[in-house]
Design a protein around this motif. Sequence first.
Motif, PDB file in Angstrom:
ATOM      1  N   ARG A 161      12.642  -4.068 -36.760  1.00  0.00           N
ATOM      2  CA  ARG A 161      12.735  -4.228 -38.209  1.00  0.00           C
ATOM      3  C   ARG A 161      13.680  -3.199 -38.815  1.00  0.00           C
ATOM      4  O   ARG A 161      14.150  -3.356 -39.944  1.00  0.00           O
ATOM      5  N   ARG A 162      13.970  -2.146 -38.068  1.00  0.00           N
ATOM      6  CA  ARG A 162      14.847  -1.072 -38.548  1.00  0.00           C
ATOM      7  C   ARG A 162      16.291  -1.257 -38.089  1.00  0.00           C
ATOM      8  O   ARG A 162      17.182  -0.544 -38.565  1.00  0.00           O
ATOM      9  N   LEU A 163      16.524  -2.177 -37.158  1.00  0.00           N
ATOM     10  CA  LEU A 163      17.861  -2.329 -36.590  1.00  0.00           C
ATOM     11  C   LEU A 163      18.722  -3.287 -37.416  1.00  0.00           C
ATOM     12  O   LEU A 163      18.241  -3.965 -38.324  1.00  0.00           O
ATOM     13  N   SER A 164      19.974  -3.365 -37.059  1.00  0.00           N
ATOM     14  CA  SER A 164      20.932  -4.179 -37.810  1.00  0.00           C
ATOM     15  C   SER A 164      20.742  -5.661 -37.509  1.00  0.00           C
ATOM     16  O   SER A 164      20.126  -6.054 -36.509  1.00  0.00           O
ATOM     17  N   ASP A 165      21.338  -6.497 -38.372  1.00  0.00           N
ATOM     18  CA  ASP A 165      21.314  -7.939 -38.144  1.00  0.00           C
ATOM     19  C   ASP A 165      21.989  -8.285 -36.828  1.00  0.00           C
ATOM     20  O   ASP A 165      21.532  -9.183 -36.105  1.00  0.00           O
ATOM     21  N   ASP A 166      23.068  -7.577 -36.495  1.00  0.00           N
ATOM     22  CA  ASP A 166      23.778  -7.840 -35.237  1.00  0.00           C
ATOM     23  C   ASP A 166      22.900  -7.541 -34.027  1.00  0.00           C
ATOM     24  O   ASP A 166      22.903  -8.288 -33.046  1.00  0.00           O
ATOM     25  N   ASP A 167      22.145  -6.432 -34.074  1.00  0.00           N
ATOM     26  CA  ASP A 167      21.263  -6.089 -32.959  1.00  0.00           C
ATOM     27  C   ASP A 167      20.196  -7.163 -32.763  1.00  0.00           C
ATOM     28  O   ASP A 167      19.903  -7.562 -31.626  1.00  0.00           O
ATOM     29  N   ILE A 168      19.603  -7.610 -33.861  1.00  0.00           N
ATOM     30  CA  ILE A 168      18.571  -8.644 -33.776  1.00  0.00           C
ATOM     31  C   ILE A 168      19.159  -9.941 -33.234  1.00  0.00           C
ATOM     32  O   ILE A 168      18.549 -10.623 -32.404  1.00  0.00           O
ATOM     33  N   HIS A 169      20.367 -10.275 -33.692  1.00  0.00           N
ATOM     34  CA  HIS A 169      21.024 -11.504 -33.239  1.00  0.00           C
ATOM     35  C   HIS A 169      21.275 -11.448 -31.731  1.00  0.00           C
ATOM     36  O   HIS A 169      21.031 -12.429 -31.003  1.00  0.00           O
ATOM     37  N   LYS A 170      21.764 -10.303 -31.231  1.00  0.00           N
ATOM     38  CA  LYS A 170      22.015 -10.153 -29.801  1.00  0.00           C
ATOM     39  C   LYS A 170      20.724 -10.321 -28.999  1.00  0.00           C
ATOM     40  O   LYS A 170      20.696 -10.998 -27.965  1.00  0.00           O
ATOM     41  N   PHE A 171      19.653  -9.707 -29.465  1.00  0.00           N
ATOM     42  CA  PHE A 171      18.371  -9.767 -28.765  1.00  0.00           C
ATOM     43  C   PHE A 171      17.864 -11.202 -28.669  1.00  0.00           C
ATOM     44  O   PHE A 171      17.482 -11.675 -27.589  1.00  0.00           O
ATOM     45  N   GLN A 209      21.563 -13.585 -16.297  1.00  0.00           N
ATOM     46  CA  GLN A 209      22.728 -13.662 -17.178  1.00  0.00           C
ATOM     47  C   GLN A 209      23.777 -12.610 -16.818  1.00  0.00           C
ATOM     48  O   GLN A 209      24.829 -12.557 -17.439  1.00  0.00           O
ATOM     49  N   GLY A 210      23.472 -11.778 -15.835  1.00  0.00           N
ATOM     50  CA  GLY A 210      24.445 -10.796 -15.373  1.00  0.00           C
ATOM     51  C   GLY A 210      24.039  -9.366 -15.654  1.00  0.00           C
ATOM     52  O   GLY A 210      23.162  -9.099 -16.489  1.00  0.00           O
ATOM     53  N   ASP A 211      24.677  -8.452 -14.954  1.00  0.00           N
ATOM     54  CA  ASP A 211      24.361  -7.029 -15.072  1.00  0.00           C
ATOM     55  C   ASP A 211      24.574  -6.514 -16.492  1.00  0.00           C
ATOM     56  O   ASP A 211      23.757  -5.755 -17.019  1.00  0.00           O
ATOM     57  N   ASP A 212      25.698  -6.890 -17.099  1.00  0.00           N
ATOM     58  CA  ASP A 212      26.007  -6.377 -18.430  1.00  0.00           C
ATOM     59  C   ASP A 212      24.984  -6.823 -19.460  1.00  0.00           C
ATOM     60  O   ASP A 212      24.594  -6.051 -20.342  1.00  0.00           O
ATOM     61  N   THR A 213      24.527  -8.078 -19.342  1.00  0.00           N
ATOM     62  CA  THR A 213      23.530  -8.588 -20.286  1.00  0.00           C
ATOM     63  C   THR A 213      22.212  -7.850 -20.118  1.00  0.00           C
ATOM     64  O   THR A 213      21.570  -7.473 -21.107  1.00  0.00           O
ATOM     65  N   LEU A 214      21.790  -7.651 -18.870  1.00  0.00           N
ATOM     66  CA  LEU A 214      20.548  -6.913 -18.636  1.00  0.00           C
ATOM     67  C   LEU A 214      20.660  -5.499 -19.184  1.00  0.00           C
ATOM     68  O   LEU A 214      19.725  -4.998 -19.837  1.00  0.00           O
TER      69      LEU A 214
END
Length: 316
Positions: A161-171, A209-214
């Motif tokens: 709830r404290r993070l950015s819209d972009d962070d939530i979207h990525k998650f 989904q790959g190392d980078d995604t994890l």
Amino acid sequence: FATSASPYEISWLNYGNRISSGIEFSVPDPEPQSPRSSPKTSQSSARAPALPSPPPPIYTPPASIPAPVRASTQFTAASLRAQFSRPQFAEVMASKSGLVGTQRAIFAAHLRATYANEKYLARIASEMNAAGSALSGKNAEIVAFELAAGLAQKLIYAGFRRLSDDDIHKFITVMATASIDASVQECGAIFYGTDNQTPTLEFQVVGRQGDDTLREYLALMRKAIFAEVERSPSVVRLSSTQADAGEAAATDEMLRIIGTLPAADQAAVSDAMADMDTAKLPNKCAAMTVVLAAASTMEGIAGDWYRRRFIEMSQE
């Protein structure tokens, strides 16, 4: 006694094996486990079934047998740091995760970073001290791990709830892909708590989904935990108007996605969204895929509002 075997290769006597062991000893009865409830969805709220809580951090037996907790024991971040910073601590825990190769190393690095945060350790110590005499006689290291697991469940979604819209979207985008990659059994374990014996299954599925995604996914989890224990940045709260607008836009997007499905899949999703409690697991998983697909693909400010509302409902 002395043995050359590690603690992980020894079969410890406990309540579960007291009969099969053939050895007479007394143990207290285990506390009953509270069943994990499934997300409830009615006809009116089908557009927004709650995200289930993420699995707790992996739990493994202690690498040593420390003294039991005394009623007067006071824990500190420093005392817990000494436990969690032992040589190979992260590697031993990561070896139990089901991840292999570079992904096991990524997970070990995640554990080291998580348990290096002083405020997180202080929060665990505070919880242990608050429990007081209830912990008397229990293994301190086991208690610490169990409290860390419980805290992580609460802190991750609270912290988002404290993070950015972009962070939530990525998650949510990573979770949307995971819902597609997962089998029905894996979906049930990750989203509906049907298997509590494999707490790191979520990371195994995300790892496809790959190392980078994890790596990025675990970093987002840490970021959420640290944001909550540090109480910074401030919680972003939606107004009722924003929440309603986001949910309305999400309903339109879900209906659009459902309309592209074969008739049998449309029926399965509709069945689950009508009543999550009675729906069959394959139908519930199909519904979760639709909900996460909508949440991840929505554009504009309405999409940001709905994804944030999604996090709010998960935390609630």
